[in-house]
Design an enzyme around this catalytic site. Structure first.
Site, PDB file in Angstrom:
ATOM      1  CE  LYS A   1      -4.244   1.140  -1.343  1.00  0.00           C
ATOM      2  NZ  LYS A   1      -3.773  -0.158  -0.901  1.00  0.00           N
TER       3      LYS A   1
ATOM      4  CE1 TYR B   1      -4.420  -0.781  -5.281  1.00  0.00           C
ATOM      5  CE2 TYR B   1      -4.857  -3.139  -5.270  1.00  0.00           C
ATOM      6  CZ  TYR B   1      -4.680  -1.959  -4.594  1.00  0.00           C
ATOM      7  OH  TYR B   1      -4.746  -1.943  -3.225  1.00  0.00           O
TER       8      TYR B   1
ATOM      9  CB  SER C   1      -0.924   0.039   1.212  1.00  0.00           C
ATOM     10  OG  SER C   1      -1.970  -0.873   1.051  1.00  0.00           O
TER      11      SER C   1
ATOM     12  CE1 TYR D   1      -5.030   0.924   3.971  1.00  0.00           C
ATOM     13  CE2 TYR D   1      -3.521  -0.268   5.368  1.00  0.00           C
ATOM     14  CZ  TYR D   1      -3.940   0.122   4.114  1.00  0.00           C
ATOM     15  OH  TYR D   1      -3.260  -0.296   3.022  1.00  0.00           O
TER      16      TYR D   1
ATOM     17  CB  VAL E   1      -0.208  -5.835   4.238  1.00  0.00           C
ATOM     18  CG1 VAL E   1      -1.513  -5.233   4.692  1.00  0.00           C
ATOM     19  CG2 VAL E   1      -0.192  -6.101   2.757  1.00  0.00           C
TER      20      VAL E   1
END
Lengths: 306, 306, 306, 306
Positions: free
Chosen positions: D68, D190, D65, D242, D260
């Site tokens: 991102k 992605y 992530s 998150y 993660v």
């Protein structure tokens, strides 16, 4: 007696006429949106063998979610209670294609009549039958005695083009392990079955199964045990009209299933089956004139399960 | 015939015995938690005037949520459809005291059988009657022919001490303008009515109202129109067992209402009323042995509405 | 330097003027709805001891939710990390008075700046202090050096009359055991503290605490440890503007707290504190002109924490 | 000065050691589950040009992530504020792959750092660039000065095999019209970008961009305007971890992004960038040892944005 129902249907037809074009034809599936809204049909099949019809009762239309009843019968008659390991049987209280409940309940759909639940049922049929689409066709042809029932491929293709939400539901359930087959295969089978076309006459004849304790009344073949049949009726009662289940029970009071094509078909156990069709839908996605017609029918005939 | 039901009750009683102490007595209300769990009663009243009982059928217990049926009848018989401006009639799909739906639906409870809905109904009764608690008592005494029905004040007081969640629900609805009276007054009336004690015999006799098309069968007095009575039955069918409505319809298949005191009372329209009581509850808050007993009853008697 | 901020405030004032009466004064509390909407004030206090003001910067207004910062400081400085057993510190993503999250999280509010969280903090203060309302008043008077800060009793009374939703939140948390005191006592204390009136000058002076590492800059008294002060700023950053936390961080980029009275007060750690006031609110309940003024301030001064 | 940071990293390393194998390696992606859990690295790059490293700081790992952030910079630097028509910038308050918010908000993801939001950003890149995967690779190679950064194809393939939930999210957004490209194409791009591998050294060097006001410090090229850079930092602050955004702000207090794979990389504007890596995750999906290491770093260095 015969006269009584003939008169009731005529009275309903005349009272319902001003309502027929109220509401709105489902147009999220472009091909469905092309139907002439100004149509209404109704058909009643009594256990004593009489049939009463009015209006466009022999015109075929897209049965859409009504097909969920037929796929459920096929899966339930084979798996019996094991079916409930993969799908619940509680009313959902939300839109027919909501993902919210699915998340809270870890991929087990609330009941077999919301999209997610019916998709799981189709996934099950894919494991039970070589060609489940054909199996469903055979089944509805046998129940209705009409060999000309077919899938409208234009509708199916149109529907597949706007199936993103069903794809989302199916992938989501697959992420929880509740879909076994390839997602595209499942969606294509599900959508094909939704695109079956039947008339009010076909549907009322098919639902004689449920007014006849699970026996096909036309050939005496047992499809469901008496107990299974009772339970099918119970599931229609509590889950058959998406989130207007309570309102329908209150106004009409019989087990039934609706579809966005404008059809509704219900049953008065041990008495008769009844179907209506009119394409314009109310805000809950059910045929506006159809619900009113059924409400008038149970009122005038004093037939109801309560 | 008489023998038939006597035998059925005996058979049920013997089959149900090992289940009676399974589950758990409701203990979130301390006074309710004190009841002896090892009890089971059942009563059947047929429209032909026969009565069949077994077990602790004459022992009084806290009717709790079953009272929601009686308050609803009083409000509905006065307001008719205007009632639905303040409470819905769709199954909730969630816990009986959830606040979530209430927030989404701006203070209009989903149905009159979840706590929020029953509280609104009591708020309505407070505007309709000088002394609604007494009105409900008079009503259940008249329906059951038992002048000794009373409110257990210990239970009521115990319940008022843990009524925080009901206070929350009521203030929340008041913030949306859907409670007209003082919150404490509403909660006290609501809780008093929940604390009424009746026996299986009392409850089955009371529910003859619903198997008799809305007429009090003992004195011929019309309480509900035929149509209203049908609709009461429909609401019990779709909303009477919180979030196991679908499961109960599937297994038992009759309109009914349960309470956390362990009672369940249902009706087979035009045929009979049936009540059971056993204090231990399953995970959904319904009497475990009671549901099983009703399931066996509809199976063995082949009585069902489907 | 002094000139720089004077010029910036003047520039902001002229640019902001056309916006002042856009948006809508909070009128769900009738007494708040009576304020003249055409007002704007701003005040800046630098750590070097300078003060810059413009517009109605000395007019007192209802601080409302800004008070949540002061009550949190009092509770946090006493309980330190034990505080987090009763309230979270994550952004809520929903309305400031939503009950939904509270249900999912069993009575533990998401953070101390939503109503539920601030109510828990007041419940804690009721256990820590003889007279917590007076304690908060003493605290803000000391921080701002203004002995004339008072509670507007008309606003408090008006607010208590429409406190149903706060009552609901509080009873709901009590049902989970997260409120220890009598609900009415908690709500009255909470509402009284919300009804404190302060000016932009008072607020900016008070927030020098947070730009000065937790020390009262006016008398050198340590209120929070350096680490606690950093954490207060972090909580304001992630939870200070209800559900426009992200938007405010994006546009303005400083820890801050807003109130429905139209005030916003923020801090640039080690540099300065800044307050604005203008009664008309945007759709998220924050002062429309106030947010724009702060956005312009961090742009023109090139002060920001990022 | 140099010594100071060297000592701090050593102190952290020794204190963190017992924690390294607590928590659990992400194993929902089988290939990720194979990593040796007993690893920890950390790297600091100051704006003055110094670099401090400790432990496995040069070992590459799956950035997941963290990618991102890079895709967001590419899209944001091109579209600027128009980007926010398709993705929000508010903290989500829920799991990183929840569908619930998406339903309430009609297909507009809460922010670009939850999966749904990052998938929309990749969909945008597919319209902006011929080969967006390669564009991201070029970008991170340039930022980190490491030409050997690559995609781990085993991880990508393993991840694609368990991408059902991401497929669900993407089809769901497509049903609302918020995905323009073919779903499989979007998911593959992605997932490829998530499977980029970088080391702590690479990541800290890359994040110098954000401590240097949006300029690539290695070649002086401006990537983001100063204002855009501030805003990137604000989004990381409010949405980067998150649903432990608030806890991280409270404990660590810097804008950062986690993955993660066990990496976390953050920035102290105008001062430095900091990265950590340790594969075992806490219950919120963030590296347990990594968060503790960053908490100790801001404590010992007294560096923080508050």
């Amino acid at each position: 007696m015969e006269e009584k129902y003939t008169q009731i249907l005529e009275r309903i037809y005349s009272e319902i006429s001003p309502l027929i074009t109220r509401g709105k034809v489902a147009d999220y599936i472009p091909e469905l949106g092309k139907v002439d809204p100004n149509q209404f049909g109704m058909s009643v099949c009594t256990n004593s063998g009489h049939e009463y019809i009015i209006g466009n009762s022999q015109k075929s239309f897209s049965i859409q979610s009504i097909s969920k009843v037929f796929t459920l019968v096929l899966a339930y008659s084979k798996l019996d209670r094991k079916l409930w390991e993969r799908v619940g049987r509680e009313p959902s209280g939300t839109r027919f294609d909501s993902l919210v409940l699915l998340e809270n309940e870890e991929g087990i759909p609330r009941n077999p009549f919301i999209n997610a639940g019916a998709i799981v049922v189709v996934d099950i049929l894919l494991d039970l039958y070589e060609d489940p689409i054909n199996e469903v066709l055979k089944f509805v042809r046998e129940l209705s005695g009409n060999e000309d029932i077919f899938i409208n491929e234009k509708v199916r293709d149109s529907e597949l083009e706007c199936a993103n939400r069903n794809y989302a539901l199916t992938y989501f359930m697959k992420s929880f392990g509740n879909i076994r087959n390839d997602v595209s295969t499942v969606i294509e089978a599900y959508t094909s079955i939704c695109s079956i076309e039947m008339s009010c006459v076909d549907l009322a004849r098919s639902f004689r199964l449920f007014s006849s304790n699970g026996e096909n009344p036309w050939n005496g073949k047992r499809i469901l045990t008496k107990s299974q049949n009772k339970r099918m009726n119970a599931i229609m009662m509590t889950c058959g009209l998406y989130n207007s289940v309570g309102d329908f029970a209150y106004r009409v009071g019989i087990p039934a299933k609706s579809g966005v094509g404008g059809g509704i078909v219900g049953v008065i156990p041990n008495e008769m089956s009844i179907s209506t069709w009119s394409p314009c839908l109310d805000k809950t996605g059910n045929s506006l004139a159809g619900i009113k017609a059924l409400e008038l029918f149970t009122t005038y005939s004093e037939q109801s399960i309560y």
